[in-house]
Design a protein around this motif. Structure first.
Motif, PDB file in Angstrom:
ATOM      1  N   UNK A  24       0.828  -1.207   0.000  1.00  0.00           N
ATOM      2  CA  UNK A  24       0.000   0.000   0.000  1.00  0.00           C
ATOM      3  C   UNK A  24       0.864   1.260   0.000  1.00  0.00           C
ATOM      4  N   UNK A  25       1.845   1.307   0.898  1.00  0.00           N
ATOM      5  CA  UNK A  25       2.691   2.501   0.991  1.00  0.00           C
ATOM      6  C   UNK A  25       3.571   2.624  -0.251  1.00  0.00           C
ATOM      7  N   UNK A  26       4.025   1.496  -0.797  1.00  0.00           N
ATOM      8  CA  UNK A  26       4.899   1.511  -1.964  1.00  0.00           C
ATOM      9  C   UNK A  26       4.172   1.989  -3.214  1.00  0.00           C
ATOM     10  N   UNK A  27       2.926   1.539  -3.412  1.00  0.00           N
ATOM     11  CA  UNK A  27       2.237   1.783  -4.682  1.00  0.00           C
ATOM     12  C   UNK A  27       1.065   2.756  -4.576  1.00  0.00           C
ATOM     13  N   UNK A  28       0.199   2.579  -3.577  1.00  0.00           N
ATOM     14  CA  UNK A  28      -1.011   3.391  -3.520  1.00  0.00           C
ATOM     15  C   UNK A  28      -0.731   4.821  -3.080  1.00  0.00           C
ATOM     16  N   UNK A  29       0.101   4.988  -2.053  1.00  0.00           N
ATOM     17  CA  UNK A  29       0.394   6.337  -1.553  1.00  0.00           C
ATOM     18  C   UNK A  29       1.031   7.209  -2.645  1.00  0.00           C
ATOM     19  N   UNK A  30       2.035   6.712  -3.402  1.00  0.00           N
ATOM     20  CA  UNK A  30       2.581   7.537  -4.485  1.00  0.00           C
ATOM     21  C   UNK A  30       1.547   7.909  -5.542  1.00  0.00           C
ATOM     22  N   UNK A  31       0.622   7.002  -5.840  1.00  0.00           N
ATOM     23  CA  UNK A  31      -0.398   7.310  -6.850  1.00  0.00           C
ATOM     24  C   UNK A  31      -1.332   8.412  -6.356  1.00  0.00           C
ATOM     25  N   UNK A  32      -1.659   8.395  -5.063  1.00  0.00           N
ATOM     26  CA  UNK A  32      -2.478   9.466  -4.495  1.00  0.00           C
ATOM     27  C   UNK A  32      -1.735  10.803  -4.573  1.00  0.00           C
ATOM     28  N   UNK A  33      -0.455  10.787  -4.248  1.00  0.00           N
ATOM     29  CA  UNK A  33       0.340  12.014  -4.338  1.00  0.00           C
ATOM     30  C   UNK A  33       0.468  12.481  -5.786  1.00  0.00           C
ATOM     31  N   UNK A  34       0.637  11.547  -6.700  1.00  0.00           N
ATOM     32  CA  UNK A  34       0.748  11.904  -8.119  1.00  0.00           C
ATOM     33  C   UNK A  34      -0.546  12.550  -8.605  1.00  0.00           C
ATOM     34  N   UNK A  35      -1.692  12.037  -8.147  1.00  0.00           N
ATOM     35  CA  UNK A  35      -2.972  12.638  -8.514  1.00  0.00           C
ATOM     36  C   UNK A  35      -3.084  14.057  -7.959  1.00  0.00           C
ATOM     37  N   UNK A  36      -2.612  14.270  -6.731  1.00  0.00           N
ATOM     38  CA  UNK A  36      -2.609  15.611  -6.155  1.00  0.00           C
ATOM     39  C   UNK A  36      -1.707  16.549  -6.956  1.00  0.00           C
ATOM     40  N   UNK A  37      -0.569  16.038  -7.403  1.00  0.00           N
ATOM     41  CA  UNK A  37       0.333  16.844  -8.227  1.00  0.00           C
ATOM     42  C   UNK A  37      -0.328  17.218  -9.552  1.00  0.00           C
ATOM     43  N   UNK A  38      -1.064  16.281 -10.144  1.00  0.00           N
ATOM     44  CA  UNK A  38      -1.749  16.556 -11.407  1.00  0.00           C
ATOM     45  C   UNK A  38      -2.798  17.659 -11.230  1.00  0.00           C
ATOM     46  N   UNK A  39      -3.558  17.607 -10.139  1.00  0.00           N
ATOM     47  CA  UNK A  39      -4.553  18.652  -9.877  1.00  0.00           C
ATOM     48  C   UNK A  39      -3.869  20.006  -9.680  1.00  0.00           C
ATOM     49  N   UNK A  40      -2.743  20.019  -8.992  1.00  0.00           N
ATOM     50  CA  UNK A  40      -2.002  21.270  -8.791  1.00  0.00           C
ATOM     51  C   UNK A  40      -1.452  21.788 -10.107  1.00  0.00           C
ATOM     52  N   UNK A  41      -1.056  20.883 -11.000  1.00  0.00           N
ATOM     53  CA  UNK A  41      -0.554  21.289 -12.308  1.00  0.00           C
ATOM     54  C   UNK A  41      -1.671  21.911 -13.148  1.00  0.00           C
ATOM     55  N   UNK A  42      -2.884  21.377 -13.038  1.00  0.00           N
ATOM     56  CA  UNK A  42      -4.022  21.971 -13.750  1.00  0.00           C
ATOM     57  C   UNK A  42      -4.252  23.401 -13.258  1.00  0.00           C
ATOM     58  N   UNK A  43      -4.147  23.622 -11.948  1.00  0.00           N
ATOM     59  CA  UNK A  43      -4.316  24.966 -11.392  1.00  0.00           C
ATOM     60  C   UNK A  43      -3.193  25.892 -11.857  1.00  0.00           C
ATOM     61  N   UNK A  44      -1.968  25.358 -11.890  1.00  0.00           N
ATOM     62  CA  UNK A  44      -0.850  26.140 -12.417  1.00  0.00           C
ATOM     63  C   UNK A  44      -1.128  26.559 -13.853  1.00  0.00           C
ATOM     64  N   UNK A  45      -1.620  25.628 -14.663  1.00  0.00           N
ATOM     65  CA  UNK A  45      -1.868  25.910 -16.081  1.00  0.00           C
ATOM     66  C   UNK A  45      -2.923  26.999 -16.240  1.00  0.00           C
ATOM     67  N   UNK A  46      -3.964  26.953 -15.407  1.00  0.00           N
ATOM     68  CA  UNK A  46      -4.996  27.984 -15.486  1.00  0.00           C
ATOM     69  C   UNK A  46      -4.415  29.356 -15.153  1.00  0.00           C
ATOM     70  N   UNK A  47      -3.564  29.409 -14.138  1.00  0.00           N
ATOM     71  CA  UNK A  47      -2.930  30.676 -13.757  1.00  0.00           C
ATOM     72  C   UNK A  47      -1.954  31.122 -14.835  1.00  0.00           C
ATOM     73  N   UNK A  48      -1.247  30.173 -15.409  1.00  0.00           N
ATOM     74  CA  UNK A  48      -0.271  30.474 -16.458  1.00  0.00           C
ATOM     75  C   UNK A  48      -0.951  31.078 -17.684  1.00  0.00           C
TER      76      UNK A  48
END
Length: 217
Positions: A189-213
């Motif tokens: 779980x910590x090896x695979x699921x936690x990184x995927x959750x963080x990666x999804x959070x990074x993707x959402x933050x990137x979408x917000x960055x793109x809107x601001x950009x």
């Protein structure tokens, strides 16, 4: 000195840079957690400690092979869209590692190749986006501070990954070399699921960055 402090303050006052830096840190931590735990995962979950070198080679060779592909994709579709696509590929490929067990060597090899291809975008695109953010000012005096903070964030990713993953595993009861089913499930779980959750959070933050950009152009 004062010029350095002023440069750092100016960089941190830049909302576009702060958003991009947040994407970089969260995404980098997501990638660093598996790097921190891969030897435990291969040895204890897959029971394939003798294949560790093979899996790492597949991952990094695929990453190197993927870089020019993502550069071409970014030229055609834009850097943000290409990076988002790579994040999606990483999540879709890597989340299945949480379901693997002893002997699932071929499946993990495929996961290493696909997630390695996604790594190519992490290597090629963020520095290019950073250069775009810095370059929009048309002045160079703060450039060193921007890139210095970026380099510091690279080191921070590794520290955050270890500081998050290892205590979480200890809290869940995992100890290296275990054969306990619950402990192995915690490691997966910590090896695979936690990184995927963080990666999804990074993707959402990137979408917000793109809107601001886009609004800043």
């Amino acid at each position: 000195g004062a010029p350095l402090r002023e440069g750092v303050a100016r960089a941190l006052a830049d909302p576009l840079f702060r958003r991009l830096l947040a994407v970089f840190v969260v995404n980098g931590t997501a990638s660093a957690i598996p790097a921190t735990l891969v030897l435990f995962f291969v040895a204890d979950v897959l029971d394939a400690g003798n294949r560790q070198g093979l899996f790492l080679a597949l991952y990094f060779v695929a990453g190197a092979a993927g870089m020019p592909l993502w550069v071409r994709a970014s030229a055609r579709f834009g850097k943000v869209r290409a990076w988002l696509a790579a994040m999606a590929l990483a999540i879709v490929a890597f989340v299945w590692a949480a379901l693997l067990g002893p002997g699932d060597v071929a499946a993990f090899a495929l996961i290493c190749v696909l997630s390695g291809l996604a790594l190519g975008a992490d290597l090629a695109l963020p520095p290019s986006l950073l250069a775009d953010v810095v370059g929009r000012h048309g002045r160079m005096e703060a450039t060193g501070a921007y890139f210095g903070l970026w380099t510091l964030a690279t080191k921070l990713n590794l520290a955050l990954a270890a500081g998050l993953a290892l205590p979480l595993l200890a809290w869940l009861g995992y100890a290296p070399g275990t054969r306990d089913t619950d402990e192995l499930a915690a490691l997966a779980f910590v090896y695979a699921a936690v990184p995927c959750l963080l990666k999804a959070a990074a993707a959402l933050t990137l979408v917000r960055f793109d809107a601001r950009w886009r609004s800043a152009k």
